[in-house]
Design an enzyme around this catalytic site. Structure first.
Site, PDB file in Angstrom:
ATOM      1  N   ASP A 133       1.895   3.968   2.858  1.00  0.00           N
ATOM      2  CA  ASP A 133       0.468   4.739   2.151  1.00  0.00           C
ATOM      3  C   ASP A 133       1.054   6.172   1.127  1.00  0.00           C
ATOM      4  OD1 ASP A 133      -1.878   5.351   1.198  1.00  0.00           O
ATOM      5  OD2 ASP A 133      -2.123   6.171   3.418  1.00  0.00           O
ATOM      6  N   ASP A 134       1.713   7.461   2.172  1.00  0.00           N
ATOM      7  CA  ASP A 134       2.065   8.140   1.195  1.00  0.00           C
ATOM      8  C   ASP A 134       3.795   8.630   1.765  1.00  0.00           C
ATOM      9  OD1 ASP A 134       0.165   8.958  -0.581  1.00  0.00           O
ATOM     10  OD2 ASP A 134      -1.676   8.553   1.132  1.00  0.00           O
ATOM     11  N   HIS A 153       1.218   4.484  -2.250  1.00  0.00           N
ATOM     12  CA  HIS A 153       1.035   5.491  -4.034  1.00  0.00           C
ATOM     13  C   HIS A 153       2.513   6.331  -4.176  1.00  0.00           C
ATOM     14  CE1 HIS A 153      -4.185   5.748  -2.856  1.00  0.00           C
ATOM     15  NE2 HIS A 153      -2.709   5.114  -1.475  1.00  0.00           N
ATOM     16  N   GLU A 195     -11.464   3.018   5.738  1.00  0.00           N
ATOM     17  CA  GLU A 195     -10.383   4.433   6.273  1.00  0.00           C
ATOM     18  C   GLU A 195     -10.443   5.349   6.931  1.00  0.00           C
ATOM     19  OE1 GLU A 195      -8.107   6.342   3.161  1.00  0.00           O
ATOM     20  OE2 GLU A 195      -6.544   7.073   4.573  1.00  0.00           O
ATOM     21  N   HIS A 245      -9.090   1.493  -1.274  1.00  0.00           N
ATOM     22  CA  HIS A 245      -9.735   1.791  -0.291  1.00  0.00           C
ATOM     23  C   HIS A 245     -10.878   1.762   0.079  1.00  0.00           C
ATOM     24  CE1 HIS A 245      -5.759   3.054  -1.669  1.00  0.00           C
ATOM     25  NE2 HIS A 245      -5.432   3.963  -0.307  1.00  0.00           N
ATOM     26  N   HIS A 280       0.667  -1.288   0.364  1.00  0.00           N
ATOM     27  CA  HIS A 280       0.313  -0.133  -0.077  1.00  0.00           C
ATOM     28  C   HIS A 280       0.930   1.314  -0.006  1.00  0.00           C
ATOM     29  CE1 HIS A 280      -3.900   2.017   1.971  1.00  0.00           C
ATOM     30  NE2 HIS A 280      -2.818   2.812   0.971  1.00  0.00           N
TER      31      HIS A 280
HETATM   32  N1  ADE Z   1      -4.940   8.593  -1.803  1.00  0.00           N
HETATM   33  C1  ADE Z   1      -2.789   8.724  -1.615  1.00  0.00           C
HETATM   34  N2  ADE Z   1      -3.289   8.369  -0.496  1.00  0.00           N
HETATM   35  C2  ADE Z   1      -4.686   7.940  -0.109  1.00  0.00           C
HETATM   36  C3  ADE Z   1      -5.327   7.465   1.509  1.00  0.00           C
HETATM   37  N3  ADE Z   1      -4.612   7.619   2.265  1.00  0.00           N
HETATM   38  N4  ADE Z   1      -6.651   7.168   0.716  1.00  0.00           N
HETATM   39  C4  ADE Z   1      -7.076   7.676   0.009  1.00  0.00           C
HETATM   40  N5  ADE Z   1      -6.242   7.880  -1.355  1.00  0.00           N
HETATM   41  C5  ADE Z   1      -5.383   8.116  -0.961  1.00  0.00           C
HETATM   42 ZN    ZN Z   2      -3.371   4.719   0.397  1.00  0.00          ZN
END
Ligand code: ADE
Ligand code: ZN
Length: 320
Positions: free
Chosen positions: A278-279, A19, A200, A197, A17
């Protein structure tokens, strides 16, 4: 005993996971801004980092989509992915399944081939250098709706041989998975894997829909499943993995503090939990930092972390 970074890095793991646009560090964003003549609102790296005070998923997404404007060419995407893959290797990642957001780039006039060529070039170099092995998952933006997603899938079809699968991301609440069932069926018809996703910020009902209507093989985040015992039983019985992102959940206030993160309860329920970043450029850490945060604040030991790393290999779409 305190778990060390070296111990975490020594655990072979998959990152499932991630991005790629969320690995854009301020320094690279500014370099690409200058290289491509695309101005950013924040003049230096410190100012950009100060803007990373998020209050919700949508407050993050606003800045995330804004910063992506600096990504224009195949070389930019290759530089971005190359930088991430080097960090992933240092963290003990042996394989990674990388998300990207084709709709954002295409809407900015960047050809899909530039995005996929650049990411694939970095993946090829990483594999040749001993790993991690990287594959690509194209995510549809749920807030742009199913018709836009279907048109995007038609564009992706010509590149299907270079994709592992499709996913669903972006603003969650108010955009349930149900409407995307036809798109996900069509993606499977192209031989693509499917993930989404769900859960969340959105309710457990969205996770049920991702499973029952989209037929996904993995659920991204899925942390609100903890509110629904029947859903936990379903996930555990089917062995459906969750790709959990602890630092992200706290930064986006889906969880108030790490000590209250539901990960231990998900594990206790028998769910196949994996740990991911994630990011990472925006949320204060790459995958090893997520493992270390669990060790420090949820009292997980090296044996627990080794089990989570093992789960990530099991949950990989390319098999263990
Ligand atoms: N795009 C990038 N990070 C995300 C996240 N945590 N949830 C949904 N879309 C995303
Ligand atoms: Zn994500």
């Amino acid at each position: 005993m305190t778990v060390t970074r070296a111990q975490v890095a020594a655990l072979p793991k998959a990152e499932l996971h991630l991005h790629i646009e969320g690995t854009l560090e301020p320094e690279l964003a500014l370099e690409l801004s200058a290289r491509n003549g695309v101005p950013l609102r924040h003049a230096d790296a410190a100012a950009l980092r100060r803007a990373y005070a998020f209050t919700s998923l949508s407050s993050f997404l606003d800045l995330y989509y804004e910063c992506m404007a600096v990504l224009r060419t195949a070389r930019d995407f290759a530089d971005l992915a190359g930088a991430y893959l080097a960090k992933a290797r240092a963290d003990g990642v042996t394989r990674t399944e990388i998300f990207f957001d084709p709709q954002v780039h295409m809407a900015r006039g960047v050809p899909l081939s530039a995005v996929i060529d650049g990411l694939s070039a970095a993946a090829g170099r990483s594999a040749a250098a001993g790993g991690p092995r990287a594959e690509l998952i194209a995510c549809f933006l749920r807030d742009r709706g199913p018709d836009d997603a279907m048109r995007t899938l038609e564009s992706l079809a010509g590149h299907a041989g270079r994709l592992l699968g499709v996913g669903l991301d972006s603003a969650e609440v108010g955009y349930p998975p149900a409407g995307f069932a036809g798109v996900f069926d069509a993606a499977r018809g192209l031989g693509l894997h499917t993930v989404a996703h769900a859960g969340e910020e959105g309710p457990p009902e969205y996770v049920w829909q991702a499973l029952d209507l989209l037929g996904v093989e993995r659920v991204d985040h899925g942390i609100r499943s903890v509110e629904d015992p029947a859903l936990l039983r379903r996930l555990a019985a089917d062995g459906t993995p969750l790709t959990v992102c602890p630092l992200s959940n706290v930064r986006l206030r889906c969880v108030d503090v790490m000590a209250n993160h539901p990960l231990p309860r998900l594990l206790d329920a028998g769910v196949l939990v994996t740990v991911n970043s994630d990011d990472p450029a925006y949320f204060g850490g790459y995958v090893a930092d997520n493992y270390l945060a669990l060790a420090a604040e949820l009292d997980l030991g090296l044996t627990d972390l080794a089990a989570l790393a093992g789960n990530s290999i099991t949950a990989s779409l390319t098999g263990s």
